[in-house]
Design a protein around this motif. Structure first.
Motif, PDB file in Angstrom:
ATOM      1  N   SER A   1       0.846  -1.190   0.000  1.00 33.36           N
ATOM      2  CA  SER A   1       0.000   0.000   0.000  1.00 33.36           C
ATOM      3  C   SER A   1       0.881   1.239   0.000  1.00 33.36           C
ATOM      4  N   VAL A   2       0.300   2.350  -0.386  1.00 35.94           N
ATOM      5  CA  VAL A   2       1.049   3.597  -0.477  1.00 35.94           C
ATOM      6  C   VAL A   2       1.432   4.102   0.914  1.00 35.94           C
ATOM      7  N   SER A   3       2.367   5.016   0.928  1.00 38.03           N
ATOM      8  CA  SER A   3       2.848   5.638   2.158  1.00 38.03           C
ATOM      9  C   SER A   3       1.740   6.432   2.855  1.00 38.03           C
ATOM     10  N   GLN A   4       1.889   6.572   4.158  1.00 36.79           N
ATOM     11  CA  GLN A   4       0.946   7.364   4.945  1.00 36.79           C
ATOM     12  C   GLN A   4       1.418   8.796   5.163  1.00 36.79           C
ATOM     13  N   ALA A   5       2.501   9.212   4.522  1.00 35.93           N
ATOM     14  CA  ALA A   5       2.972  10.592   4.657  1.00 35.93           C
ATOM     15  C   ALA A   5       1.849  11.551   4.274  1.00 35.93           C
ATOM     16  N   PRO A   6       1.513  12.514   5.121  1.00 34.51           N
ATOM     17  CA  PRO A   6       0.300  13.311   4.898  1.00 34.51           C
ATOM     18  C   PRO A   6       0.413  14.423   3.860  1.00 34.51           C
ATOM     19  N   THR A   7       1.583  15.023   3.719  1.00 34.17           N
ATOM     20  CA  THR A   7       1.709  16.196   2.846  1.00 34.17           C
ATOM     21  C   THR A   7       2.956  16.087   1.974  1.00 34.17           C
ATOM     22  N   LEU A   8       3.048  16.978   1.007  1.00 35.15           N
ATOM     23  CA  LEU A   8       4.216  17.017   0.129  1.00 35.15           C
ATOM     24  C   LEU A   8       5.491  17.310   0.916  1.00 35.15           C
ATOM     25  N   ALA A   9       5.380  18.117   1.939  1.00 36.31           N
ATOM     26  CA  ALA A   9       6.543  18.447   2.763  1.00 36.31           C
ATOM     27  C   ALA A   9       7.135  17.217   3.437  1.00 36.31           C
ATOM     28  N   ASP A  10       6.340  16.166   3.591  1.00 35.69           N
ATOM     29  CA  ASP A  10       6.791  14.925   4.220  1.00 35.69           C
ATOM     30  C   ASP A  10       7.192  13.868   3.195  1.00 35.69           C
ATOM     31  N   SER A  11       7.249  14.238   1.928  1.00 34.95           N
ATOM     32  CA  SER A  11       7.314  13.261   0.846  1.00 34.95           C
ATOM     33  C   SER A  11       8.660  13.231   0.127  1.00 34.95           C
TER      34      SER A  11
ATOM     35  N   SER B   1       8.327   5.708  -1.898  1.00 33.94           N
ATOM     36  CA  SER B   1       8.314   7.141  -2.167  1.00 33.94           C
ATOM     37  C   SER B   1       6.857   7.563  -2.219  1.00 33.94           C
ATOM     38  N   GLU B   2       6.628   8.868  -2.237  1.00 32.72           N
ATOM     39  CA  GLU B   2       5.249   9.352  -2.139  1.00 32.72           C
ATOM     40  C   GLU B   2       4.673   9.880  -3.450  1.00 32.72           C
ATOM     41  N   GLY B   3       5.525  10.183  -4.424  1.00 31.22           N
ATOM     42  CA  GLY B   3       4.993  10.742  -5.658  1.00 31.22           C
ATOM     43  C   GLY B   3       5.965  10.620  -6.812  1.00 31.22           C
ATOM     44  N   TYR B   4       5.428  10.807  -7.998  1.00 26.06           N
ATOM     45  CA  TYR B   4       6.217  10.738  -9.228  1.00 26.06           C
ATOM     46  C   TYR B   4       5.513  11.574 -10.291  1.00 26.06           C
ATOM     47  N   PHE B   5       6.298  12.316 -11.081  1.00 24.39           N
ATOM     48  CA  PHE B   5       5.727  13.044 -12.214  1.00 24.39           C
ATOM     49  C   PHE B   5       6.732  13.037 -13.361  1.00 24.39           C
ATOM     50  N   GLU B   6       6.211  13.071 -14.575  1.00 20.24           N
ATOM     51  CA  GLU B   6       7.077  13.132 -15.753  1.00 20.24           C
ATOM     52  C   GLU B   6       6.253  13.520 -16.972  1.00 20.24           C
ATOM     53  N   PHE B   7       6.911  14.205 -17.911  1.00 20.14           N
ATOM     54  CA  PHE B   7       6.278  14.516 -19.186  1.00 20.14           C
ATOM     55  C   PHE B   7       7.055  13.845 -20.309  1.00 20.14           C
ATOM     56  N   ASN B   8       6.467  13.848 -21.488  1.00 27.33           N
ATOM     57  CA  ASN B   8       7.064  13.202 -22.663  1.00 27.33           C
ATOM     58  C   ASN B   8       7.309  11.719 -22.389  1.00 27.33           C
TER      59      ASN B   8
ATOM     60  N   GLU C   1      -4.259   0.506  -7.327  1.00 21.56           N
ATOM     61  CA  GLU C   1      -4.687  -0.616  -6.491  1.00 21.56           C
ATOM     62  C   GLU C   1      -4.034  -0.599  -5.111  1.00 21.56           C
ATOM     63  N   ALA C   2      -2.951   0.160  -4.964  1.00 23.21           N
ATOM     64  CA  ALA C   2      -2.306   0.307  -3.658  1.00 23.21           C
ATOM     65  C   ALA C   2      -2.893   1.475  -2.875  1.00 23.21           C
ATOM     66  N   GLY C   3      -3.893   2.150  -3.440  1.00 24.24           N
ATOM     67  CA  GLY C   3      -4.572   3.238  -2.741  1.00 24.24           C
ATOM     68  C   GLY C   3      -4.123   4.624  -3.119  1.00 24.24           C
ATOM     69  N   GLY C   4      -3.310   4.756  -4.188  1.00 23.80           N
ATOM     70  CA  GLY C   4      -2.779   6.050  -4.577  1.00 23.80           C
ATOM     71  C   GLY C   4      -3.592   6.759  -5.641  1.00 23.80           C
TER      72      GLY C   4
ATOM     73  N   SER D   1       0.643  10.013  -6.760  1.00 22.48           N
ATOM     74  CA  SER D   1       0.990  10.287  -5.373  1.00 22.48           C
ATOM     75  C   SER D   1       0.303   9.294  -4.455  1.00 22.48           C
ATOM     76  N   ASN D   2       0.574   9.440  -3.174  1.00 24.45           N
ATOM     77  CA  ASN D   2       0.035   8.507  -2.185  1.00 24.45           C
ATOM     78  C   ASN D   2      -1.338   8.916  -1.658  1.00 24.45           C
ATOM     79  N   ASN D   3      -1.735  10.183  -1.816  1.00 25.05           N
ATOM     80  CA  ASN D   3      -3.055  10.597  -1.317  1.00 25.05           C
ATOM     81  C   ASN D   3      -3.527  11.867  -2.033  1.00 25.05           C
ATOM     82  N   PRO D   4      -4.805  12.213  -1.913  1.00 26.35           N
ATOM     83  CA  PRO D   4      -5.334  13.380  -2.627  1.00 26.35           C
ATOM     84  C   PRO D   4      -4.669  14.698  -2.249  1.00 26.35           C
ATOM     85  N   THR D   5      -4.262  14.843  -0.982  1.00 27.54           N
ATOM     86  CA  THR D   5      -3.610  16.091  -0.565  1.00 27.54           C
ATOM     87  C   THR D   5      -2.284  16.291  -1.282  1.00 27.54           C
ATOM     88  N   VAL D   6      -1.443  15.266  -1.283  1.00 30.58           N
ATOM     89  CA  VAL D   6      -0.154  15.357  -1.968  1.00 30.58           C
ATOM     90  C   VAL D   6      -0.371  15.538  -3.469  1.00 30.58           C
ATOM     91  N   GLN D   7      -1.363  14.853  -4.023  1.00 29.67           N
ATOM     92  CA  GLN D   7      -1.644  14.983  -5.449  1.00 29.67           C
ATOM     93  C   GLN D   7      -1.961  16.438  -5.811  1.00 29.67           C
TER      94      GLN D   7
END
Length: 266
Positions: free
Chosen positions: A143-153, A202-209, A224-227, A247-253
């Motif tokens: 399952s995804v991390s429980q880190a609550p915010t981007l600052a914790d990620s 890790s808590e998030g990932y982004f990429e273009f192209n 399926e892991a809850g992210g 990301s791991n949750n809607p707030t971080v997203q």
């Protein structure tokens, strides 16, 4: 009616067999056999042979399915089911001996991802999921991390390596992330970036192209892991839209999308 669970088990076994072949080739890789698809866009005989083996196996499992493949050893879309394959995600790492590369396979049924498999070859960790069935690493549910915010990620991304027209914009986005989280990592395998978010590493990932074969398998793992999985606009065009944010949750997203949005109006 297709038994998706049984099909996933077959795909996992096939993926491990092909991963074993890739690992064997890594020990005596012949750099002289490298090919260049474009600037810094490398392909090896290992990529091509691995893809041929995957296609051959998958054709037996689901003969009616079509294929989207990175090396285009087979590319023909079917009406209902289509496999999306990256036989060796992280080729540049592989040829340099950096042990961060993977096999990624996804199955789409119509417009939905229903199977996702990412094999972390050098760690012998196979991440897999079916739609509605949760996500696993080998036999352990993840399952995804429980880190609550981007600052914790901890966030991962991919750098442009052949299309540099948006480089300055991307560096600005990177600067914003570097000031807003624990750190930014560039592993060199998008499929593993996604698998690691799913596993809470890790808590998030982004990429273009980015391409469908890079992200399709891992995207289902994260879901399926809850992210969270979207494109840069918060929409659902992340498989074929050439951009992805997870990301791991809607707030971080939302925090991630907020950092990306000022620089990304396209």
């Amino acid at each position: 009616m297709t038994d998706i669970s049984a099909l996933r088990d077959q795909v996992v076994q096939l993926t491990k067999e092909v991963g074993k072949f890739i690992l064997q080739e890594a020990a005596n890789f012949d750099v002289s056999k490298l090919e260049h698809k474009g600037l810094n866009n490398l392909v090896s005989y290992v990529d091509k042979e691995a893809e041929l083996r995957l296609v051959a196996g998958l054709e037996k499992f689901l003969p009616e399915a079509g294929f989207i493949t990175e090396e285009e050893t087979k590319s023909d879309l079917a009406e209902e089911f289509n496999w999306i394959i990256d036989p060796l995600d992280g080729t540049t790492n592989f040829i340099h001996g950096l042990p961060v590369y993977s096999v990624s396979i996804a199955l789409m049924q119509n417009d939905e991802l229903v199977i996702g498999v990412v094999y972390d070859i050098t760690r012998d960790e196979c991440y897999h999921a079916i739609k509605g069935g949760g996500a696993y690493c080998n036999e352990k549910k993840i399952s995804v991390s429980q880190a609550p915010t981007l600052a914790d990620s901890l966030i991962s991304t991919g750098f442009p390596y052949y299309s540099f027209d948006l480089l300055q914009k991307y560096l600005q986005v990177m600067g914003s992330f570097m000031q807003s989280c624990h750190g930014v990592r560039r592993l060199g395998s998008a499929a593993l970036d996604l698998a690691y978010v799913a596993a809470g590493k890790s808590e998030g990932y982004f990429e273009f192209n980015i391409h469908s074969y890079d992200v399709a398998g891992g995207a289902l793992l994260v879901q399926e892991a809850g992210g969270q999985v979207t494109d840069f606009r918060g929409g659902q065009d992340y498989v074929f839209g050439r951009q992805i944010c997870v990301s791991n949750n809607p707030t971080v997203q939302q925090e991630m999308l907020k950092l990306i949005e000022p620089f990304w109006k396209e």
